[in-house]
Write an enzyme that holds these catalytic residues in place. Structure first.
Site, PDB file in Angstrom:
ATOM      1  N   GLY A  32       0.846  -1.204   0.000  1.00  0.00           N
ATOM      2  CA  GLY A  32       0.000   0.000   0.000  1.00  0.00           C
ATOM      3  C   GLY A  32       0.876   1.248   0.000  1.00  0.00           C
ATOM      4  CG  HIS A  33       3.159   2.219   3.458  1.00  0.00           C
ATOM      5  ND1 HIS A  33       3.017   1.049   4.170  1.00  0.00           N
ATOM      6  CD2 HIS A  33       2.650   3.196   4.240  1.00  0.00           C
ATOM      7  CE1 HIS A  33       2.455   1.313   5.340  1.00  0.00           C
ATOM      8  NE2 HIS A  33       2.222   2.614   5.411  1.00  0.00           N
ATOM      9  CD  GLN A 146      -3.989  10.062   7.792  1.00  0.00           C
ATOM     10  OE1 GLN A 146      -3.667   9.971   8.961  1.00  0.00           O
ATOM     11  NE2 GLN A 146      -3.437   9.331   6.846  1.00  0.00           N
ATOM     12  NE  ARG A 180      -3.258   0.022  14.710  1.00  0.00           N
ATOM     13  CZ  ARG A 180      -3.303   1.271  14.259  1.00  0.00           C
ATOM     14  NH1 ARG A 180      -3.674   1.515  13.026  1.00  0.00           N
ATOM     15  NH2 ARG A 180      -2.980   2.281  15.050  1.00  0.00           N
TER      16      ARG A 180
END
Ligand code: AMP
Length: 272
Positions: A32-33, A146, A180
């Site tokens: 994802g990053h 966010q 996580r």
């Protein structure tokens, strides 16, 4: 890739740098990053990333302590992806930091369950934006609220920054990649994809969308052992609860704990 061990170190060289695209992270990087770095690379700017586990945005001390840290692997991934600059802010980032109070939108969804979380997010980002002075920033829409709050912040403060929202990268089973996820037990790893399956199911049945219908979906998640913080249908900008799928796209967002691990996901469903 050049690594800077403090914001000051970066600050002292930044006047020599070209335009920058910025990807902030808390580390324990995954695909994802990596996708955000790929997007940043396409902007023609040099790419700068940060790894900083921001204590200000954790309202649960254990969550902060247990946050996975894999710095060597993270550096390898960023280097491989062609990231040009990596800043590892030291604790002095917090010295004389200007506190930012996030707007009312921050009290909905995750903010309702993590008081002060978005104040902490915006406080650190404001500091990073001041020092890095990015031309473009890339944020994942997995953290939809966010993304929205940062977009609004840039607009309200009239910052000269482009913001790009990146689609969520998932496992083949649908589970949104998250730092996580490695804290999940093997059994919970098989249950966790139910979150996304439920979102997709709601999308398929969007003509029936109302609060009772979402309650049945929330109960369904509970039957698998999820402790559901929220499962909500809301306006994609205001985040006000809404079921009006005739005229507007809607955000279906969920946050739930599985075996003590907090997972979030969302889906924007298009109007009928
Ligand atoms: P974090 O390290 O969790 O603070 O995340 C750093 C950035 O990566 C944020 O903009 C996240 O929204 C984004 N991100 C996290 N997980 C994913 C994912 N599965 N797909 C796309 N972006 C993501």
């Amino acid at each position: 890739m050049i690594i800077y061990n403090s914001l000051e170190e970066f600050n002292s060289v930044k006047h020599n740098l070209p335009k920058l695209s910025f990807v902030p992270t808390m580390g324990n990087l995954h695909e994802g990053h990596a996708s955000l770095i790929d997007i940043a690379k396409k902007t023609d700017n040099e790419v700068v990333s940060t790894i900083y586990v921001n204590s200000l945005q954790f309202n649960d001390k254990n969550d902060f302590i247990n946050y996975p840290k894999t710095l060597d692997m993270d550096i390898e991934l960023l280097d491989k992806k062609g990231c040009n600059h990596l800043i590892l802010p030291d604790p002095s980032i917090l010295d004389n930091i200007k506190s930012i109070k996030a707007p009312i939108k921050s009290t909905k969804l995750c903010g309702a369950h993590r008081p002060g979380h978005f104040d902490g997010v915006l406080t650190i980002l404001n500091r990073l934006f001041e020092i890095i002075n990015p031309h473009t920033v890339v944020f994942g829409k997995k953290d939809y609220q966010q993304f929205l709050l940062v977009k609004d912040f840039i607009y309200e403060k009239k910052l000269n920054i482009n913001i790009i929202g990146a689609n969520t990268i998932r496992n083949t089973n649908g589970l949104a990649l998250s730092s996580r996820n490695i804290l999940l037990t093997e059994k919970d790893k098989t249950i966790a994809p139910t979150l996304y399956k439920t979102l997709k199911d709601i999308e398929i049945n969007k003509v029936y969308l109302n609060s009772e219908y979402l309650k049945t979906k929330s109960d369904y998640l509970k039957s698998f052992g999820f402790k559901v913080d929220y499962l909500i249908s809301c306006d994609t900008e205001s985040l006000e609860e809404s079921y009006n799928i005739n005229n507007n796209d809607l955000l279906i967002a969920v946050a739930a704990h599985l075996g003590g691990v907090r997972l979030i996901d969302n889906l924007v469903i298009s109007k009928l």
